[in-house]
Design an enzyme around this catalytic site. Structure first.
Site, short mmCIF file in Angstrom:
data_model
loop_
_atom_site.label_atom_id
_atom_site.label_comp_id
_atom_site.label_asym_id
_atom_site.label_seq_id
_atom_site.Cartn_x
_atom_site.Cartn_y
_atom_site.Cartn_z
N SER A 1 0.94 -1.16 -0.07
CA SER A 1 -0.01 0.20 0.06
C SER A 1 0.63 1.37 0.15
CB SER A 1 -0.97 -0.14 1.22
OG SER A 1 -2.05 0.75 1.01
N ASP B 1 -1.40 13.78 13.71
CA ASP B 1 -1.56 15.35 12.98
C ASP B 1 -0.67 15.37 11.68
OD1 ASP B 1 -3.48 16.06 14.87
OD2 ASP B 1 -1.72 16.54 16.30
N HIS C 1 -7.18 -5.79 0.23
CA HIS C 1 -6.17 -4.97 -0.01
C HIS C 1 -5.17 -5.42 0.94
CE1 HIS C 1 -3.95 -1.38 -0.47
NE2 HIS C 1 -4.02 -0.99 0.69
#
Length: 267
Positions: free
Chosen positions: A96, A187, A246
Site C-alpha cells: 500500500s 496530525d 487490500h
C-alpha cells in the site's frame, strides 16, 4: 535525496537462520497506519533463507514523529536506515503506502534495489478515503479510554468493520497516565495526506525485476491501472491472489509468502 531532515527509523532486524544461505536481505515497508509489528509472522517465515528487516516509517510504529510525508522523504529515511545497517543492496517489499515508498526508493536509488515487490498499490493518485479512520482515531485520542474494549467502542462510532478496528488498535499503547494513547503521528499524517494519496516520487522507471501482487477482491490495482504501472515498472509481473482484499498478506498469508519466496529465489 531531499533537503528534509532524515528520521532515524525503528526497525525489526531478523538475521537469517544459521543454516540459511548468504542471500540478499529483504526489506519490508508497511502501509498507512501499519507498522513493522504487522509483519512478524512473515518475518519468521522469510528469515529461514535470508536476513529480513521490517521498518517503521516516520510517524508510524516506534519511529519518531516528523513533518512531511512525501515519498522521496520516506525513501531517504529508508536509505539512511540501510546505511546504518551496512546494507548496500536489498530486495524491497512494500504494501500500500509502503509500496509507493518502495517504488520511490527504487526509482530514486536503483543501485540499492536488487528487486522490487509491490503489494496491492499502483503508481497513481487515489481519491480521499480515510476520513472515517482519522475520525475514529481522533475519537480515541479525545476520549482517553482506559481499556482496549473502551477504545473499540470509540473506534466503532466511525468504523463498522471489526477487522479494521482491530488493525487500528495496533496503534494504541498504554501511556504513563494509564490511558490507551495513539503511538502514530496522527496530525503529521493528516497534514501529509495529500502526498500519501498522490503518486510516488521519481522521474525514471525502475527497470529491475519486479513483482506486483494484488488482491482479487481489491480495487487498488484495477486492470485500467496496468498501463500506468508498466510505465513505472516495465519489468513487472502482476500476480492476483484469489480470495484476498487490500490486506492480501493477512487474507492469504501462505499464498503471499509463497509468491514472494518464488520470486526472490529466481533472482
Amino acid at each position: 535525496m531531499t533537503d528534509a531532515a532524515i528520521v532515524d527509523l525503528h526497525c525489526i532486524d531478523m538475521p537469517a537462520d544459521e543454516n540459511a544461505s548468504d542471500a540478499t536481505p529483504l526489506v519490508i515497508i508497511h502501509g498507512l497506519l501499519g507498522s513493522a509489528d504487522n509483519w512478524r509472522s512473515h518475518l519468521k517465515a522469510w528469515q529461514r533463507t535470508r536476513r529480513v528487516i521490517a521498518v517503521d516509517l516516520r510517524n508510524h510504529g516506534r519511529s519518531p514523529h516528523a513533518e512531511g510525508m512525501r515519498y522521496a522523504m520516506m525513501a531517504d529515511d529508508v536509505i539512511a536506515l540501510l546505511d546504518s545497517l551496512s546494507i548496500e543492496r536489498a530486495h524491497v517489499l512494500g504494501h500500500s503506502m509502503g509500496g509507493k515508498v518502495a517504488m520511490s526508493l527504487a526509482r530514486l536509488s536503483p543501485e540499492r534495489v536488487v528487486s522490487l515487490i509491490v503489494a496491492d498499490i499502483a503508481p497513481v493518485a487515489y481519491e480521499h478515503g480515510h476520513d472515517d479512520v482519522f475520525a475514529a482515531l481522533e475519537s480515541v485520542r479525545e476520549g482517553k479510554p482506559k481499556t482496549r474494549s473502551e477504545a473499540d467502542v470509540m473506534l466503532g462510532e466511525h468504523v463498522d468493520s471489526r477487522p479494521t478496528r482491530l488493525f487500528l488498535a495496533t496503534n494504541l499503547v498504554r501511556n504513563d497516565d494509564n490511558v490507551m494513547a495513539l503511538r502514530v503521528g496522527l496530525d503529521q499524517i493528516k497534514r501529509g495526506y495529500s502526498d500519501i494519496i498522490g503518486e510516488p516520487d521519481g522521474e525514471q522507471p525502475y527497470e529491475g525485476p519486479t513483482l506486483v501482487l494484488r488482491g482479487a477482491d481489491s480495487p487498488y490495482v484495477a486492470d485500467a491501472m496496468i498501463p500506468a504501472l508498466r510505465e513505472v515498472m516495465p519489468s513487472a509481473r502482476v500476480v492476483t491472489l484469489k480470495n484476498a482484499g487490500h490486506w492480501l498478506h493477512a487474507d492469504q498469508p501462505e499464498a503471499f509468502q509463497q509468491a514472494v519466496e518464488i520470486f526472490l529465489n529466481a533472482q
